[in-house]
Design a protein around this motif. Structure first.
Motif, short mmCIF file in Angstrom:
data_model
loop_
_atom_site.label_atom_id
_atom_site.label_comp_id
_atom_site.label_asym_id
_atom_site.label_seq_id
_atom_site.Cartn_x
_atom_site.Cartn_y
_atom_site.Cartn_z
N ASP A 174 56.60 40.61 27.60
CA ASP A 174 56.16 41.98 27.84
C ASP A 174 55.33 42.58 26.72
O ASP A 174 54.49 43.45 26.96
CB ASP A 174 57.38 42.89 28.08
CG ASP A 174 57.90 42.78 29.50
OD1 ASP A 174 57.27 42.07 30.31
OD2 ASP A 174 58.94 43.40 29.80
N MET A 175 55.56 42.16 25.48
CA MET A 175 54.86 42.77 24.36
C MET A 175 53.52 42.11 24.08
O MET A 175 52.75 42.58 23.23
CB MET A 175 55.73 42.73 23.10
CG MET A 175 56.88 43.72 23.10
SD MET A 175 58.14 43.32 24.34
CE MET A 175 59.44 44.46 23.89
N ASN A 176 53.21 41.02 24.75
CA ASN A 176 51.92 40.36 24.53
C ASN A 176 50.77 41.13 25.18
O ASN A 176 50.94 41.82 26.18
CB ASN A 176 51.94 38.93 25.06
CG ASN A 176 52.75 37.99 24.20
OD1 ASN A 176 53.58 37.24 24.68
ND2 ASN A 176 52.54 38.03 22.88
N THR A 177 49.59 40.97 24.58
CA THR A 177 48.37 41.64 25.04
C THR A 177 47.24 40.63 25.15
O THR A 177 47.35 39.49 24.68
CB THR A 177 47.96 42.75 24.07
OG1 THR A 177 47.60 42.14 22.80
CG2 THR A 177 49.09 43.76 23.86
N GLU A 178 46.13 41.08 25.72
CA GLU A 178 44.93 40.23 25.76
C GLU A 178 44.43 39.92 24.37
O GLU A 178 43.91 38.84 24.10
CB GLU A 178 43.84 40.90 26.59
CG GLU A 178 44.07 40.81 28.09
CD GLU A 178 42.77 40.95 28.87
OE1 GLU A 178 41.74 40.38 28.45
OE2 GLU A 178 42.78 41.62 29.90
#
Length: 398
Positions: free
Chosen positions: A359-363
């Motif tokens: 959930d905490m990952n981003t592009e």
């Protein structure tokens, strides 16, 4: 791009979400009672226990009475397999599982073989990590009492045909257990529709605390207790309940259920971008597992001509956390039993990398990995005599 810390090992464990922690805190201080006590302090805690049970049940469309709290996924797997084996040994002594199970299942089956005279069939998987339903059916004997096949693999993310497996089991009157630890909170699970008999779950894989899990036991399924000594969990699992942990698990289950569609959509997009980028940027690379039947946050690659340990250390130096396989076997020098089972050689399997998203990952995290990973692989390969020999030959197929 400046250095950042990128955690991509969510299959190993997840951070406890703020809402989960806040729900847990009162049960370490003000609400400290024992759920077995009949006074107000006990009743207040018992109510929290019941609410958490309801939330875990809702996440998988079970009845709350079918949820039994444990200390984690490994205990749940142990309980399901040993409990069914000992409760049904008068009917037979044969268990069917697969070669790619978590060691909580494999070692339990080996224990039953070695010390209690059970016979275990370990099914093969194809190159994507899926079982053959035909092989499963052909492996059933009149002594088969349990089929235990994981919902989704913890290393390569491959999802098994759970409903079809359950149909085969029911047709033969055999109990079916699935290790649902990696699938929980990452894909839609409806145990009533799937018709599984037992499913293991773990809190810390869905942004809850460590040290708490659950076993779904379908109504009517008989199994021996694993832990004796008290009347907790309907006399099936003794020991004073870890109320704070269970409350956290319940809150994490609630958040997972409410946000599931959004979670799946986000992780699938990030996963596909990461897979595409790695395969385009790094030659002599293969993706392990199925593209079609895959957990939304899982990627697993093998990079030829390098060692996974060196790769992990190099990634860590630039702030990227990944894994060479299961966290439970990270201390082993042996290649992954999962990668060997899908047909990889020792040499290629040793160059594996699992990057699991959450959930905490981003592009931006994915971009950061795609910036640094190719450089690290190139540097490690530059000191490999075999790599130089093969590249001069012009062969770019793994």
């Amino acid at each position: 791009m400046e250095k950042r810390n990128v955690y991509m090992d969510y299959a190993a464990t997840t951070p406890v979400k703020r809402e989960v922690l806040e729900a847990m805190l009162p049960y370490y201080s003000d609400l400290f009672g024992n759920a077995s006590s009949i006074h107000k302090f006990g009743r207040d805690v018992k109510g929290a226990l019941d609410r958490a049970r309801d939330e875990v049940a809702k996440l998988i469309n079970a009845d709350s009475s079918e949820i039994y709290f444990t200390a984690g996924g490994s205990e749940s797997d142990n309980w399901a397999i040993k409990g069914v084996a000992f409760a049904n040994k008068d009917k037979g002594n044969h268990i069917i599982t697969t070669k790619i199970e978590h060691h909580a299942v494999l070692h339990t089956c080996e224990y039953l073989e070695k010390y209690h005279g059970f016979e275990v069939t370990y099914l093969n998987v194809d190159k994507e990590g899926r079982i053959s339903l035909e092989e499963l059916e052909n492996s059933i004997t009149d002594k088969t009492i349990l089929i235990s096949i994981m919902f989704a693999n913890n290393e390569i993310g491959t999802i098994q045909p759970i409903k079809e497996i359950a149909e085969i089991a029911k047709k033969k009157g055999i109990l079916f257990h699935t290790d649902g630890v990696q699938a929980l909170g990452n894909i839609h699970i409806d145990v009533k529709d799937l018709d599984v008999d037992l499913m293991a779950m773990s809190s810390h894989k869905i942004y809850g605390p460590k040290g708490v899990g659950a076993l779904y036991i379908k109504k009517g399924v008989k199994l021996h207790p694993l832990i004796h000594g008290g009347a907790q969990e309907k006399r099936r699992r003794a020991g004073t309940e870890n109320i704070a942990g269970i409350v956290g698990f319940g809150k994490a289950a609630e958040l997972a259920r409410v946000n599931l569609d959004e979670h799946i959509d986000k992780l699938t997009k990030l996963r596909d971008k990461l897979i595409k980028g790695v395969l385009e940027k790094i030659p002599y690379t293969r993706l392990n597992g199925s593209l079609e039947y895959r957990l939304p946050g899982n990627t697993n690659f093998c990079f030829e001509f390098i060692e996974g340990e060196s790769l992990l250390l190099s990634l860590d130096m630039v702030g990227i956390a990944g894994s060479s396989g299961s966290a439970c076997t990270s201390g082993s020098l042996d290649p992954s039993h999962v990668l060997m089972a899908i047909g990889l050689t020792h040499e290629i399997a040793h160059g594996s990398l699992r990057l699991s998203l959450g959930d905490m990952n981003t592009e931006d995290d994915v971009d950061y990995v795609l910036e640094h990973l190719p450089k690290i692989v190139e540097r490690l390969r530059s000191i490999s005599p075999l790599y130089e020999k093969v590249t001069k030959g012009g062969n770019d197929n793994v």
